[in-house]
Design a protein around this motif. Structure first.
Motif, short mmCIF file in Angstrom:
data_model
loop_
_atom_site.label_atom_id
_atom_site.label_comp_id
_atom_site.label_asym_id
_atom_site.label_seq_id
_atom_site.Cartn_x
_atom_site.Cartn_y
_atom_site.Cartn_z
N GLU A 74 0.86 -1.19 0.00
CA GLU A 74 0.00 0.00 0.00
C GLU A 74 0.89 1.24 0.00
O GLU A 74 1.48 1.59 1.02
CB GLU A 74 -0.92 0.01 1.23
N PRO A 75 1.04 1.93 -1.15
CA PRO A 75 1.96 3.06 -1.23
C PRO A 75 1.70 4.16 -0.20
O PRO A 75 2.64 4.76 0.33
CB PRO A 75 1.73 3.58 -2.66
N GLY A 76 0.43 4.44 0.09
CA GLY A 76 0.13 5.49 1.07
C GLY A 76 0.64 5.13 2.45
O GLY A 76 1.19 5.99 3.16
N LEU A 77 0.47 3.88 2.85
CA LEU A 77 0.96 3.44 4.15
C LEU A 77 2.48 3.35 4.15
O LEU A 77 3.13 3.64 5.17
CB LEU A 77 0.36 2.09 4.52
N ARG A 78 3.05 2.97 3.02
CA ARG A 78 4.50 2.93 2.91
C ARG A 78 5.10 4.31 3.13
O ARG A 78 6.12 4.48 3.80
CB ARG A 78 4.91 2.40 1.52
N ALA A 79 4.45 5.32 2.58
CA ALA A 79 4.93 6.69 2.75
C ALA A 79 4.91 7.11 4.21
O ALA A 79 5.85 7.74 4.71
CB ALA A 79 4.09 7.64 1.91
N VAL A 80 3.85 6.75 4.92
CA VAL A 80 3.75 7.09 6.34
C VAL A 80 4.84 6.36 7.14
O VAL A 80 5.46 6.92 8.04
CB VAL A 80 2.36 6.75 6.90
N TRP A 81 5.07 5.10 6.80
CA TRP A 81 6.11 4.30 7.46
C TRP A 81 7.48 4.94 7.29
O TRP A 81 8.25 5.09 8.25
CB TRP A 81 6.07 2.91 6.85
N LEU A 82 7.80 5.37 6.08
CA LEU A 82 9.10 5.99 5.83
C LEU A 82 9.19 7.38 6.47
O LEU A 82 10.24 7.78 6.97
CB LEU A 82 9.35 6.09 4.32
N GLN A 83 8.08 8.11 6.49
CA GLN A 83 8.06 9.42 7.15
C GLN A 83 8.30 9.26 8.65
O GLN A 83 8.98 10.09 9.27
CB GLN A 83 6.72 10.12 6.89
N ALA A 84 7.75 8.20 9.23
CA ALA A 84 7.94 7.97 10.66
C ALA A 84 9.41 7.77 10.99
O ALA A 84 9.94 8.30 11.97
CB ALA A 84 7.12 6.75 11.11
N HIS A 85 10.10 7.02 10.13
CA HIS A 85 11.53 6.79 10.37
C HIS A 85 12.35 8.04 10.08
O HIS A 85 13.33 8.32 10.79
CB HIS A 85 12.01 5.61 9.53
#
Length: 220
Positions: free
Chosen positions: A137-148
């Motif tokens: 899920e690209p949208g969730l992937r973006a949030v995951w990377l933003q968190a890091h």
């Protein structure tokens, strides 16, 4: 639609910052945010991100849509409290990194501590299910990377305090990046390869192994 940038709070330590138990109101807000995150993951898993609306997430979590938007800027960012659990765990580990110990010693010592069972421990099954979703899920992937990305300056501050350097020093930033990437890769690896029931011990062992792998590059 890509999620809006999210603000990630990963608390560091000394310097006058509060490290004790947060006030009741803050705990209630944190509990509400976590419940929204859990329901978002449940719905995203069942029907996909695109087919899930903010209204559905709010109804499942027992809050109003207005409350949901007050806490999160997008439906994808609703999962953030679950994604920051691992960085919070690592930050707590680094705070215990005394001048007398290398990182490897800290990690080995915490293996038998109560960090996984204390209040606020990781909701492992839901968190792992979410990390699995981030792979497709690209949208969730973006949030995951933003968190890091948001967590890395916290790691840099903790490494700088331990080494006596500055957060702007290249070696400090590189070491912080090593910790950050090790954490992300460890959790993603566990999510991809775990076949038995997801457990806090399993996730922590993966994180510990990753941190021990990079510890040779960190100051003793």
């Amino acid at each position: 639609m890509s999620p809006e940038p999210v603000s990630v709070s990963v608390s560091a330590a000394p310097g006058g910052r509060r490290t004790g138990r947060p006030p009741l109101t803050e705990r209630r807000k944190a509990a509400t945010r976590l419940e929204i995150a859990r329901e978002a993951v449940r719905l995203f898993t069942a029907q996909g991100v695109a087919a899930t609306s903010a209204e559905e997430i709010a109804e499942a979590a027992g809050v109003s849509v207005r409350t949901l938007w007050r806490y999160f800027p997008s439906k994808e960012s609703c999962v953030l409290p679950l994604l920051t659990a691992g960085t919070e765990l690592t930050a707590r580990c680094l705070r215990a990194w005394s001048a007398e110990l290398g990182l490897a010693d800290v990690v080995r010592g915490l293996r038998h501590g109560d960090i996984l069972t204390e209040e606020g421990a990781i909701d492992v099954p839901t968190m792992v299910a979410l990390v699995r979703l981030t792979q497709n899920e690209p949208g969730l992937r973006a949030v995951w990377l933003q968190a890091h990305e948001a967590a890395e300056p916290v790691f840099a501050e903790l490494v700088a305090e331990r080494s006596g350097g500055s957060v702007d020093d290249l070696p400090v930033r590189v070491r912080a990046a090593m910790i950050n990437v090790a954490l992300r890769v460890a959790i993603e690896h566990y999510a991809r390869h775990a076949h038995a029931q997801d457990t806090p011990e399993g996730v922590y062992e993966a994180v510990a192994e990753a941190l021990l792998t990079v510890s040779a590059g960190l100051p003793d």
